[in-house]
Scaffold this motif. Structure first.
Motif: not given
Length: 146
Positions: A86-93, A45-50, A31-32, A112-117
């Motif tokens: 943060h805003l626009h971070d790409a996440l992989v769980a 918000h921490g609830g989004v990650l939860a 998700m982004s 994980y927060r993932v970003a190319e390179g």
């Protein structure tokens, strides 16, 4: 299994979450972070990650339960927040089943927060316990058709 689950999983669709199941007992959500996920300027918000954590832990358990014509429900989970998101971070769980017994399944997950390179950064870790129950306790066929 994934297509049927995605059809009935309104939470995941609403939050822009994409599920893949590499094999039974494993799950991966992507998700982004969007504006509606923020609790303060630019911070998720921490609830989004939860919610992402619970979904991933549960999907790992559910992917294994489906093989045995079972469902699971969350009994409990805990998580550690490691870094701000943060805003626009790409996440992989990434979730995996660590133990399955007669009535309970335990799974773990790292978000994980993932970003190319750039190297992946673990932003949260969690552990969940799920109750196993036969699919015939729910109208399994009806859920799969919807």
């Amino acid at each position: 299994m994934v297509a049927a689950y995605n059809t009935m999983n309104h939470y995941g669709r609403t939050n822009g979450m994409t599920l893949t199941v590499p094999m039974p007992g494993e799950a991966e959500y992507r998700m982004s972070i969007r504006e509606e996920h923020l609790s303060s300027p630019n911070t998720c918000h921490g609830g989004v990650l939860a919610g992402l954590m619970d979904a991933t832990l549960g999907a790992a358990a559910l992917s294994l339960a489906f093989v045995h014509q079972e469902f699971v429900s969350t009994v409990e989970f805990k998580m550690n927040f490691l870094h701000a998101v943060h805003l626009h971070d790409a996440l992989v769980a990434k979730g995996i089943v660590d133990h399955t017994g007669n009535t309970l399944v335990v799974s773990s997950c790292v978000v994980y927060r993932v970003a190319e390179g750039q190297p992946d950064v673990a932003v949260a870790r969690g552990l969940g316990t799920f109750n196993r129950y036969p699919a015939n306790k729910r109208d399994f066929a009806k859920l799969m058709i919807q």
